[in-house]
Motif scaffolding. Structure first.
Motif, PDB file in Angstrom:
ATOM      1  N   ARG A  51       0.837  -1.201   0.000  1.00 35.44           N
ATOM      2  CA  ARG A  51       0.000   0.000   0.000  1.00 35.44           C
ATOM      3  C   ARG A  51       0.873   1.252   0.000  1.00 35.44           C
ATOM      4  O   ARG A  51       0.573   2.231  -0.710  1.00 35.44           O
ATOM      5  N   ILE A  52       1.945   1.216   0.768  1.00 31.41           N
ATOM      6  CA  ILE A  52       2.845   2.366   0.854  1.00 31.41           C
ATOM      7  C   ILE A  52       3.520   2.615  -0.489  1.00 31.41           C
ATOM      8  O   ILE A  52       3.620   3.755  -0.960  1.00 31.41           O
ATOM      9  N   ASN A  53       3.979   1.552  -1.133  1.00 32.58           N
ATOM     10  CA  ASN A  53       4.627   1.701  -2.447  1.00 32.58           C
ATOM     11  C   ASN A  53       3.655   2.272  -3.483  1.00 32.58           C
ATOM     12  O   ASN A  53       4.036   3.092  -4.322  1.00 32.58           O
ATOM     13  N   ALA A  54       2.401   1.823  -3.420  1.00 32.28           N
ATOM     14  CA  ALA A  54       1.394   2.309  -4.375  1.00 32.28           C
ATOM     15  C   ALA A  54       1.147   3.806  -4.186  1.00 32.28           C
ATOM     16  O   ALA A  54       1.049   4.560  -5.163  1.00 32.28           O
ATOM     17  N   LEU A  55       1.060   4.247  -2.929  1.00 32.24           N
ATOM     18  CA  LEU A  55       0.837   5.669  -2.655  1.00 32.24           C
ATOM     19  C   LEU A  55       2.060   6.483  -3.056  1.00 32.24           C
ATOM     20  O   LEU A  55       1.931   7.589  -3.605  1.00 32.24           O
ATOM     21  N   SER A  56       3.238   5.949  -2.807  1.00 33.05           N
ATOM     22  CA  SER A  56       4.468   6.639  -3.208  1.00 33.05           C
ATOM     23  C   SER A  56       4.516   6.817  -4.723  1.00 33.05           C
ATOM     24  O   SER A  56       4.889   7.887  -5.228  1.00 33.05           O
TER      25      SER A  56
END
Length: 218
Positions: A51-56
């Motif tokens: 999820r963090i990578n997608a938002l980044s």
């Protein structure tokens, strides 16, 4: 048009704040998982990293779109570049939290713990989390003085890391059964120390945003 652009810029910044909160939450979970040998929580940290990578990635795309479609003036362009750079630092912070979680999963459930090192790891984890929280507040407020003070706290993380090195080396020398465990403590300490470096990078970006000066803090 100008008002609409400012709204888009605020949404852009809000996404960075959200990303930072996610990364800090992952770090909290990772340290808790390490302390309690909680494999389930460690797997949760790894799942959260997607999820963090997608938002980044979304923040990175937003930066390109804002530059390409809005043709920002110098001050706004500097803000976009600063958020873009800080986004990369925060994403790496989350990566290091994930590395701590992976250490938990690799760990032997019967691995002997070294209580003195557990205490220091907790200290490092709490300090790193405080620094992440504080640096985002400084970013939002444009507080250069606070950013410089936060960067100074990286020295505390470095000192705690050195304590872990010393105690782990001494313990492993006299008890070969804790060598693998000692190496795990050192690995976690290295990840937490690197998180401090990325927070310092964000502090440098805050100084750049408000002064235009490229500085190396700490």
């Amino acid at each position: 048009m100008r008002e609409a652009f400012q709204e888009e810029l605020e949404k852009f910044l809000d996404k960075l704040i959200m990303l930072s909160n996610f990364a800090n939450e992952s770090l909290h979970k990772a340290i808790k998982a390490f302390d309690e040998n909680d494999n389930e929580l460690a797997h949760e940290v790894i799942a959260d990293d997607l999820r963090i990578n997608a938002l980044s990635d979304e923040i990175e795309r937003d930066a390109y779109l804002l530059i390409a479609l809005q043709q920002p003036v110098t001050g706004d362009l500097r803000k976009i570049f600063t958020v873009f750079s800080a986004n990369s630092d925060v994403e790496r912070i989350a990566d290091h939290a994930t590395s701590v979680a992976k250490t938990v999963i690799r760990r032997n459930p019967d691995e002997e713990k070294i209580e003195r090192l557990d205490d220091i790891v907790k200290q490092m984890g709490e300090l790193a989390q405080e620094m992440i929280t504080d640096v985002i507040q400084a970013f939002v407020k444009g507080d250069v003085r606070a950013a410089r003070k936060i960067a100074d706290r990286d020295n505390e993380l470095d000192a705690l890391q050195q304590q872990i090195y010393g105690i782990a080396a001494q313990t492993m020398e006299f008890d070969t059964e804790v060598i693998i465990g000692g190496i795990n403590y050192i690995g976690v300490a290295n990840n937490l120390e690197r998180i401090g470096d990325y927070v310092t990078n964000i502090c440098e970006r805050i100084v750049y945003l408000h002064s235009g000066d490229i500085v190396e803090l700490n």
